[in-house]
Design a protein around this motif. Sequence first.
Motif, PDB file in Angstrom:
ATOM      1  N   PRO A 203      -6.380 -10.149   7.401  1.00 55.63           N
ATOM      2  CA  PRO A 203      -5.812 -11.475   7.639  1.00 55.63           C
ATOM      3  C   PRO A 203      -6.872 -12.534   7.321  1.00 55.63           C
ATOM      4  O   PRO A 203      -7.985 -12.508   7.869  1.00 55.63           O
ATOM      5  CB  PRO A 203      -5.477 -11.461   9.130  1.00 55.63           C
ATOM      6  CG  PRO A 203      -5.452 -10.008   9.515  1.00 55.63           C
ATOM      7  CD  PRO A 203      -6.462  -9.352   8.639  1.00 55.63           C
ATOM      8  N   TYR A 208      -2.173 -12.848   4.345  1.00 54.04           N
ATOM      9  CA  TYR A 208      -2.170 -11.488   4.885  1.00 54.04           C
ATOM     10  C   TYR A 208      -2.318 -10.515   3.718  1.00 54.04           C
ATOM     11  O   TYR A 208      -1.367 -10.246   2.986  1.00 54.04           O
ATOM     12  CB  TYR A 208      -0.858 -11.249   5.648  1.00 54.04           C
ATOM     13  CG  TYR A 208      -0.814  -9.961   6.435  1.00 54.04           C
ATOM     14  CD1 TYR A 208      -1.590  -9.790   7.573  1.00 54.04           C
ATOM     15  CD2 TYR A 208       0.032  -8.925   6.043  1.00 54.04           C
ATOM     16  CE1 TYR A 208      -1.532  -8.619   8.319  1.00 54.04           C
ATOM     17  CE2 TYR A 208       0.102  -7.751   6.773  1.00 54.04           C
ATOM     18  CZ  TYR A 208      -0.678  -7.608   7.910  1.00 54.04           C
ATOM     19  OH  TYR A 208      -0.620  -6.434   8.646  1.00 54.04           O
ATOM     20  N   TRP A 210      -2.841  -6.836   2.545  1.00 55.25           N
ATOM     21  CA  TRP A 210      -2.596  -5.548   3.180  1.00 55.25           C
ATOM     22  C   TRP A 210      -2.285  -4.483   2.144  1.00 55.25           C
ATOM     23  O   TRP A 210      -2.273  -4.727   0.944  1.00 55.25           O
ATOM     24  CB  TRP A 210      -1.454  -5.665   4.188  1.00 55.25           C
ATOM     25  CG  TRP A 210      -0.085  -5.850   3.580  1.00 55.25           C
ATOM     26  CD1 TRP A 210       0.391  -6.964   2.957  1.00 55.25           C
ATOM     27  CD2 TRP A 210       0.968  -4.878   3.535  1.00 55.25           C
ATOM     28  NE1 TRP A 210       1.683  -6.761   2.534  1.00 55.25           N
ATOM     29  CE2 TRP A 210       2.062  -5.491   2.876  1.00 55.25           C
ATOM     30  CE3 TRP A 210       1.095  -3.573   3.990  1.00 55.25           C
ATOM     31  CZ2 TRP A 210       3.270  -4.817   2.657  1.00 55.25           C
ATOM     32  CZ3 TRP A 210       2.294  -2.911   3.772  1.00 55.25           C
ATOM     33  CH2 TRP A 210       3.374  -3.544   3.127  1.00 55.25           C
TER      34      TRP A 210
END
Length: 239
Positions: A203, A208, A210
């Motif tokens: 984050p 974000y 990922w």
Amino acid sequence: MEQQGFLRAGQAAWRLTLEDVRRRFPASSPDFLHPVTDPPASVTAKIRGDHDLNPGFEPPPDALREAAVLVPLVDRPDGPTVIFTQRTATLTAHAGQISFPGGRMEPEDDGPEDTALRETAEEIGLERGRIEIVGRLDTYVTRTGFRVTPVVGVVTPPFILTPDPIEVAEVFEVPLSFILDPANPQRHSREFLGKPRFFYAFPYQQRYIWGATAGMLVNLRDVLGGTLDRTAEQGSGTG
């Protein structure tokens, strides 16, 4: 969503120069770059992937499609940064996700480096003449059936980016020191097909990062870890 810290909390300053980065990769010789389809044994990558945190998620080996991405490290006065793209919301695959520029290997490509450079030029308009290839990270296998070669490159400013509006919603940079700080990688989970699926995440501000991209970033920190640990010891006055 589960969230827990991954890696120990460490020193606040995790800053490397691009010369430090170059020394961690054995890609300076022509033998590494040509032919790129058969690198020397000393630089042959191991296999990582979504299955590292999720045993049984491996796709069948014969179903894997070859792909490559560029991990672009920009030479900025205040320290290196990493270029990321945010995919448009209209794409059929991975819409809206944050990724590195890259894509599927085409028959005419001269190996992963050529694929990564071509896709980068097509997606964000960054020409290969501004990019110095310094090495590869470990091969990354995705649950969606791709065998991805992450190619690390140093980008020299100035440059002007022209993102493809069909594929790329935004291009942005994150300080390399943020990626390398061991307090920042996290392990998260979400339910998938009735079972928890684990993945890495970074984050950053309102963003974000990922999945596969975060997994490659964890690998990048592993590659640079020896240098980071020595730097932290010197900064703390120990050793």
